[in-house]
Scaffold this active site. Sequence first.
Site, short mmCIF file in Angstrom:
data_model
loop_
_atom_site.label_atom_id
_atom_site.label_comp_id
_atom_site.label_asym_id
_atom_site.label_seq_id
_atom_site.Cartn_x
_atom_site.Cartn_y
_atom_site.Cartn_z
N GLU A 46 0.82 -1.21 0.00
CA GLU A 46 0.00 0.00 0.00
C GLU A 46 0.86 1.26 0.00
O GLU A 46 0.54 2.25 -0.67
CB GLU A 46 -0.93 0.01 1.23
N CYS A 80 -0.66 0.06 7.58
CA CYS A 80 -1.16 0.47 6.27
C CYS A 80 -2.59 0.98 6.33
O CYS A 80 -2.98 1.85 5.55
CB CYS A 80 -1.05 -0.69 5.29
N THR A 192 21.88 -38.51 1.78
CA THR A 192 21.97 -37.66 0.59
C THR A 192 23.22 -36.79 0.64
O THR A 192 23.93 -36.62 -0.37
CB THR A 192 20.71 -36.79 0.46
N ASP A 196 25.59 -38.09 -2.35
CA ASP A 196 25.48 -37.16 -3.48
C ASP A 196 26.44 -35.99 -3.37
O ASP A 196 26.76 -35.34 -4.37
CB ASP A 196 24.05 -36.61 -3.58
N LEU A 200 23.58 -27.72 -2.96
CA LEU A 200 22.28 -27.16 -2.58
C LEU A 200 22.22 -25.65 -2.75
O LEU A 200 21.65 -24.92 -1.93
CB LEU A 200 21.91 -27.55 -1.14
N GLU A 277 14.82 -32.06 -0.29
CA GLU A 277 15.28 -32.71 -1.51
C GLU A 277 15.84 -34.11 -1.29
O GLU A 277 16.39 -34.69 -2.22
CB GLU A 277 16.30 -31.82 -2.23
N GLY A 279 16.78 -37.59 1.68
CA GLY A 279 16.47 -38.71 0.79
C GLY A 279 15.10 -39.30 1.09
O GLY A 279 14.29 -38.74 1.82
#
Length: 343
Positions: A46, A80, A192, A196, A200, A277, A279
């Site tokens: 606003e 506001c 993970t 992996d 990230l 993400e 595992g």
Amino acid sequence: MQRALQLAKNGLGFVSLNPMVGCVIVYNNKIIGEGWHQKFGEAHAEVNAINSVENKSLLSKATVYVTLEPCSYKGKTPACSSLLIKYGVKKVVIATLDPNPKVAGNGINALKEAGVEVEMGLMGNESRVLNKRFFINQKLSRPYIILKWAQTKDGFIARKNFDSKWISNEYSRQLVHKWRAEEDAILVGKNTAHYDNPSLTVRNWEGRNPIRIVLDRNLELSSKLNLFNGKVETLVYNVKDDKQEGATKFIKLESQDFLSQLLNDAYNREIGSVIIEGGSQIMAQFIALDLWDEARVFTSSKLFGEGINAPKVKEVSTRKEDINEDELNYYFNSKATIHWQKN
């Protein structure tokens, strides 16, 4: 109002823990001002819309369209509703109520008491869907949880040796980087992180890197992993130690109700949304406890024959997209959607 919602979307990834809000000011069927909440702690929609109006004298004859009830208290910025009253606006059209207990109808009451005509509910559902993260934050005092995984056509998230790279195609992976830029934090489990060795971070899209969260209950992960390179704030939730090493914070929790404690701590750190993400085991735990709001699942045309089974949700897909040979399905937890589908 449709234009106001379009403007509000510009705040995605920048305003958490605040809502995304857009505002359009109309005089004689012409837009004379517009704005949106651009950054947490800065001017609300606003304020930006009013500041964009060249002839402020027109405000007393104008209609203001805003996607969420104007706030009624002074926080990091002034109220506001008070600003709209100050300029004597004729009418305010509001999409939906603000679920924040500090507002929750007080903004509307203040406007009405000042003689401002108020209309409620125009595109209210669209506004609540846009701000589903904020509604979950306010109603459940926890981050909004998004589960993301890619699975093969025969239902595996990784091979038996935990290798899960490149199940989805490059366009799907780029979309995931866009999603990362839109959320406050990204979470993975120990396996993970170990197998992996992900970074990230946002690399195939422009935007901020989310806070990295890793679950390593017994602090077994190597300090040489990409997650601990010090380039992004990283939270390591565990049951062993509280300490900080550069950008990495080790946070000790009790073993009982570990995930609930984690979400409570993350919310207290002003993390309003988390994308998980991996595992499969970690996501299954969140699903079992109903600690999830949305799942985004890529299914590729690849076949593994055997491997680690992908997680499963009981909900029915509400939306499907084809991303080249990948199929992307969206699921929502019906036990959580009630908090943003209704006022």
